[in-house]
Structure formats: C-alpha cells, structure tokens
Design a protein around this motif. Structure first.
Motif, PDB file in Angstrom:
ATOM      1  N   GLU A   1       0.824  -1.219   0.000  1.00  0.00           N
ATOM      2  CA  GLU A   1       0.000   0.000   0.000  1.00  0.00           C
ATOM      3  C   GLU A   1       0.848   1.255   0.000  1.00  0.00           C
ATOM      4  OE1 GLU A   1      -2.945   0.156   3.062  1.00  0.00           O
ATOM      5  OE2 GLU A   1      -4.015  -1.583   2.293  1.00  0.00           O
ATOM      6  N   GLY A   2       2.126   1.104   0.339  1.00  0.00           N
ATOM      7  CA  GLY A   2       3.020   2.258   0.360  1.00  0.00           C
ATOM      8  C   GLY A   2       2.822   3.166   1.557  1.00  0.00           C
ATOM      9  N   SER A   3       2.402   2.587   2.690  1.00  0.00           N
ATOM     10  CA  SER A   3       2.147   3.429   3.852  1.00  0.00           C
ATOM     11  C   SER A   3       2.604   2.757   5.144  1.00  0.00           C
ATOM     12  CB  SER A   3       0.661   3.775   3.952  1.00  0.00           C
ATOM     13  OG  SER A   3      -0.093   2.615   4.226  1.00  0.00           O
TER      14      SER A   3
ATOM     15  N   ALA B   1      11.618   5.215   5.846  1.00  0.00           N
ATOM     16  CA  ALA B   1      10.411   4.696   5.202  1.00  0.00           C
ATOM     17  C   ALA B   1      10.223   5.278   3.801  1.00  0.00           C
ATOM     18  CB  ALA B   1       9.181   4.987   6.069  1.00  0.00           C
ATOM     19  N   VAL B   2      10.454   6.570   3.659  1.00  0.00           N
ATOM     20  CA  VAL B   2      10.217   7.247   2.378  1.00  0.00           C
ATOM     21  C   VAL B   2      11.413   7.094   1.431  1.00  0.00           C
ATOM     22  CG1 VAL B   2       9.854   9.519   1.308  1.00  0.00           C
ATOM     23  CG2 VAL B   2       8.543   8.867   3.345  1.00  0.00           C
ATOM     24  N   ASP B   3      12.599   7.450   1.919  1.00  0.00           N
ATOM     25  CA  ASP B   3      13.769   7.504   1.034  1.00  0.00           C
ATOM     26  C   ASP B   3      14.381   6.135   0.745  1.00  0.00           C
ATOM     27  OD1 ASP B   3      13.406  10.234   1.034  1.00  0.00           O
ATOM     28  OD2 ASP B   3      14.994  10.626   2.488  1.00  0.00           O
ATOM     29  N   VAL B   4      14.358   5.250   1.719  1.00  0.00           N
ATOM     30  CA  VAL B   4      14.968   3.930   1.519  1.00  0.00           C
ATOM     31  C   VAL B   4      13.935   2.906   1.051  1.00  0.00           C
ATOM     32  CG1 VAL B   4      16.212   2.028   2.643  1.00  0.00           C
ATOM     33  CG2 VAL B   4      16.794   4.404   3.190  1.00  0.00           C
ATOM     34  N   ARG B   5      12.799   2.859   1.720  1.00  0.00           N
ATOM     35  CA  ARG B   5      11.795   1.843   1.404  1.00  0.00           C
ATOM     36  C   ARG B   5      10.780   2.286   0.358  1.00  0.00           C
ATOM     37  NH1 ARG B   5      11.375  -2.559   4.472  1.00  0.00           N
ATOM     38  NH2 ARG B   5      10.513  -3.269   2.503  1.00  0.00           N
ATOM     39  N   GLY B   6      10.747   3.558   0.028  1.00  0.00           N
ATOM     40  CA  GLY B   6       9.883   4.034  -1.046  1.00  0.00           C
ATOM     41  C   GLY B   6       8.413   4.172  -0.688  1.00  0.00           C
TER      42      GLY B   6
END
Length: 184
Positions: A90-92, A120-125
């Motif tokens: 889900e990207g969250s 979460a944002v920069d490494v895991r997308g």
C-alpha cells in the motif's frame, strides 16, 4: 549494538524480546504516564507480557510489517518508536512513540520520527506516513505538527481502552511533502 544518533547522548536502537526485563522495568516506572495513551501499557505488567509484546513486533519485522525501536539517553531506555503498521504494497506506514517524562523537551521523539520517516520514504519508497493520536494528547499532536504532518480528521469512538471509547486524530505526511520540506 546497532544504533542511530539522535542528539548528544541519545540514540535510537533496537528493542527486542531478549530485552523484556528492561521494558518491564521501564513500563513499571512510567505506567501512570503511559496508560492514558498506550493500550500496551495495560498489558506489559510482567516480563512474560513484555516478551509477548516485543515478540509480536519481532514477528512483524520478520514479515516486513512493523518494527520497534528504543530511544536511549546515556544508554538508559527512556522511550520508544514503532512502525505500528508497515505496508509496502500500500506504500504506507503508521508511526507511534512514547517517552518517559524526564526525557521530554529534548526533541528526541521528533528527531527519531524524522529518522524513521526518512528510512520509510527515502529507503523503502513508501508514499504515506500516518500518526494516530488521542485528541487529548497535546504533546503527540505537537510532534505531528513539527514533522509537517496534516490533520486529516478524527475517527470518532475508534477503540476502547480502560473501559472508555476513544477518538483518534489522523495526521499524515506524504512522500512529496517530506521531500519538499527538506528541499530535495
């Protein structure tokens, strides 16, 4: 031990099942401060309960569905951070935090949250980071604001804790907002 510096003498480290005795002692010392906001503080009453709680997060981490960390000040457990939910499909994710009263006012939760958002944002997308909070928890709402999160609304009577129905405010930060705020 694996750790990420947060401030002078402060770090974000792992918090694992083998540290159940430490979490039990921390919870016992801070129970009155934690119980109004955290359902798990009602359940971690002994080392076995702490081990179950920590094992649940170790299992989530193994499934890439959540993680738990300690906030330490001069080596002492003074708080923690979780990805309560972590869903790459889900990207969250949802962040959560707790901190002992004597460690407040140092920006530790805000800095730890920034590090977790960055990962979460920069490494895991991931595209979305959520922060759910009781409307009466002004300190937690202040963290959401400092992180640049937007208040999306309130889930009324969302869950029961200690015999009382509780509302939850939903705060969020989107990946493009995170990047824009950092100028990247």
């Amino acid at each position: 031990m694996l750790s990420t510096p947060l401030a002078e003498g402060a770090e974000l480290t792992t918090l694992e099942p083998w540290q159940a005795a430490e979490l039990t002692a921390f919870t016992d010392r801070n129970r009155a401060h934690l119980e109004p906001w955290l359902p798990w503080a009602h359940d971690v009453t002994d080392e076995a309960g702490a081990r179950r709680f920590l094992q649940a997060y170790a299992d989530k981490q193994a499934r890439d569905a959540g993680r738990m960390f300690a906030i330490r000040l001069h080596g002492e457990l003074v708080g923690g951070m979780i990805y309560r939910l972590f869903d790459t499909a889900e990207g969250s994710c949802e962040l959560g935090a707790w901190l002992a009263p004597e460690a407040q006012g140092r920006g530790l939760v805000t800095e730890a949250s920034r590090r977790m958002i960055e990962w979460a944002v920069d490494v895991r997308g991931l595209s979305r980071v959520e922060w759910l909070v009781d409307p009466a928890n002004k300190a937690s709402i202040a963290v959401a604001r400092r992180l640049g999160m937007s208040h999306e609304g309130t889930l009324r009577s969302r869950f029961e804790m200690a015999g009382k129905r509780r509302d939850l405010e939903v705060w969020s930060l989107l990946s493009h907002e995170w990047r824009e705020a950092r100028g990247s």
